[in-house]
Design an enzyme around this catalytic site. Structure first.
Site, PDB file in Angstrom:
ATOM      1  N   VAL A   1       0.837  -1.205   0.000  1.00  0.00           N
ATOM      2  CA  VAL A   1       0.000   0.000   0.000  1.00  0.00           C
ATOM      3  C   VAL A   1       0.868   1.251   0.000  1.00  0.00           C
ATOM      4  O   VAL A   1       0.613   2.211  -0.741  1.00  0.00           O
ATOM      5  CB  VAL A   1      -0.969  -0.013   1.206  1.00  0.00           C
ATOM      6  N   CYS A   2       1.924   1.240   0.800  1.00  0.00           N
ATOM      7  CA  CYS A   2       2.807   2.407   0.872  1.00  0.00           C
ATOM      8  C   CYS A   2       3.496   2.669  -0.457  1.00  0.00           C
ATOM      9  O   CYS A   2       3.763   3.827  -0.811  1.00  0.00           O
ATOM     10  CB  CYS A   2       3.839   2.219   1.982  1.00  0.00           C
ATOM     11  N   THR A   3       3.783   1.625  -1.203  1.00  0.00           N
ATOM     12  CA  THR A   3       4.390   1.798  -2.522  1.00  0.00           C
ATOM     13  C   THR A   3       3.480   2.635  -3.422  1.00  0.00           C
ATOM     14  O   THR A   3       3.937   3.549  -4.120  1.00  0.00           O
ATOM     15  CB  THR A   3       4.666   0.424  -3.160  1.00  0.00           C
TER      16      THR A   3
ATOM     17  N   GLU B   1       1.215   4.730  -2.366  1.00  0.00           N
ATOM     18  CA  GLU B   1       1.079   6.070  -1.785  1.00  0.00           C
ATOM     19  C   GLU B   1       2.260   6.963  -2.155  1.00  0.00           C
ATOM     20  O   GLU B   1       2.080   8.127  -2.543  1.00  0.00           O
ATOM     21  CB  GLU B   1       0.971   5.962  -0.263  1.00  0.00           C
ATOM     22  N   LEU B   2       3.460   6.425  -2.024  1.00  0.00           N
ATOM     23  CA  LEU B   2       4.641   7.208  -2.369  1.00  0.00           C
ATOM     24  C   LEU B   2       4.634   7.586  -3.847  1.00  0.00           C
ATOM     25  O   LEU B   2       5.032   8.692  -4.224  1.00  0.00           O
ATOM     26  CB  LEU B   2       5.900   6.428  -2.014  1.00  0.00           C
TER      27      LEU B   2
END
Length: 220
Positions: A44-46, A48-49
């Site tokens: 998920v963070c991938t 978002e970034l």
């Protein structure tokens, strides 16, 4: 103590993918967004970034800097950035803070003080609370905090909307209503009486109630 809106954003020095920073000096006289991640190479963070990389020019146009944080070291961030660009189609040009000693995460109350002093051996689940967005104003005070679970990707279009609202309401004595977007009507704050409002808001207003006065956005 827990951080609250209008508290001073705790200052720190840290290594980033663009060298060492002093957070308050790095912010300068503009706005800043600090958004945190529980671990590198998480799905998920991938996304978002990558999406924040896409939006970064929009934040820059608003005199707002962007900086990410993950508890892993800077050397890991660089490898992750390559994955982000490959899968999301946007290069991460903003700095990413390395926090392998967990100092910043604890300073911002995203991890408890007894969480230890190393990211080694910790999993994303151990660091699940390191998923907060902070907006910091030119006065170095926290203007917004948004915390999300690991399974829900953050809405950075909403963060951009909030920046528009914060910058508008910092300059004029107005507030923005539910779901407001740049260019829509705003609310005259109750602290401004009708007589004063006549000078401040020459376009006039519609009084739905004495405390609810709607006026066109003053800088449009």
């Amino acid at each position: 103590m827990s951080l609250r809106i209008n508290d001073e954003a705790p200052n720190f020095k840290a290594q980033t993918t663009q060298g060492e920073i002093d957070f308050h000096k790095w912010i300068g006289d503009g706005w800043a967004i600090l958004f945190s991640h529980p671990k590198d190479f998480t799905p998920v963070c991938t996304t978002e970034l990558g999406y924040m990389a896409k939006l970064e020019p929009d934040f820059t146009a608003r005199n707002c800097k962007v900086i990410g944080l993950s508890v892993d070291p800077v050397s890991s961030h660089g490898k992750w950035a390559a994955d982000i660009e490959e899968t999301q189609g946007h290069r991460v040009n903003y700095p990413m803070i390395g926090d392998p000693s967990l100092e910043v995460a604890k300073l911002y109350n995203m991890l408890p003080s007894d969480a230890g002093d190393t990211s080694e051996g910790r999993t994303a689940a151990n660091n699940a609370t390191v998923r907060t967005v902070f907006i910091v104003g030119p006065d170095k005070k926290i203007k917004l905090m948004l915390s999300y679970p690991m399974t829900t990707g953050r809405n950075f279009d909403e963060v951009l909307r909030v920046i528009d609202s914060l910058q508008l309401t910092a300059k004029y004595q107005v507030a923005t209503p539910a779901n407001w977007k740049d260019g829509e009507d705003v609310i005259i704050v109750p602290a401004v009486d009708d007589e004063t409002a006549k000078g401040k808001f020459p376009k006039g207003w519609k009084a739905l109630k004495p405390y609810l006065r709607v006026t066109p956005q003053p800088n449009k």
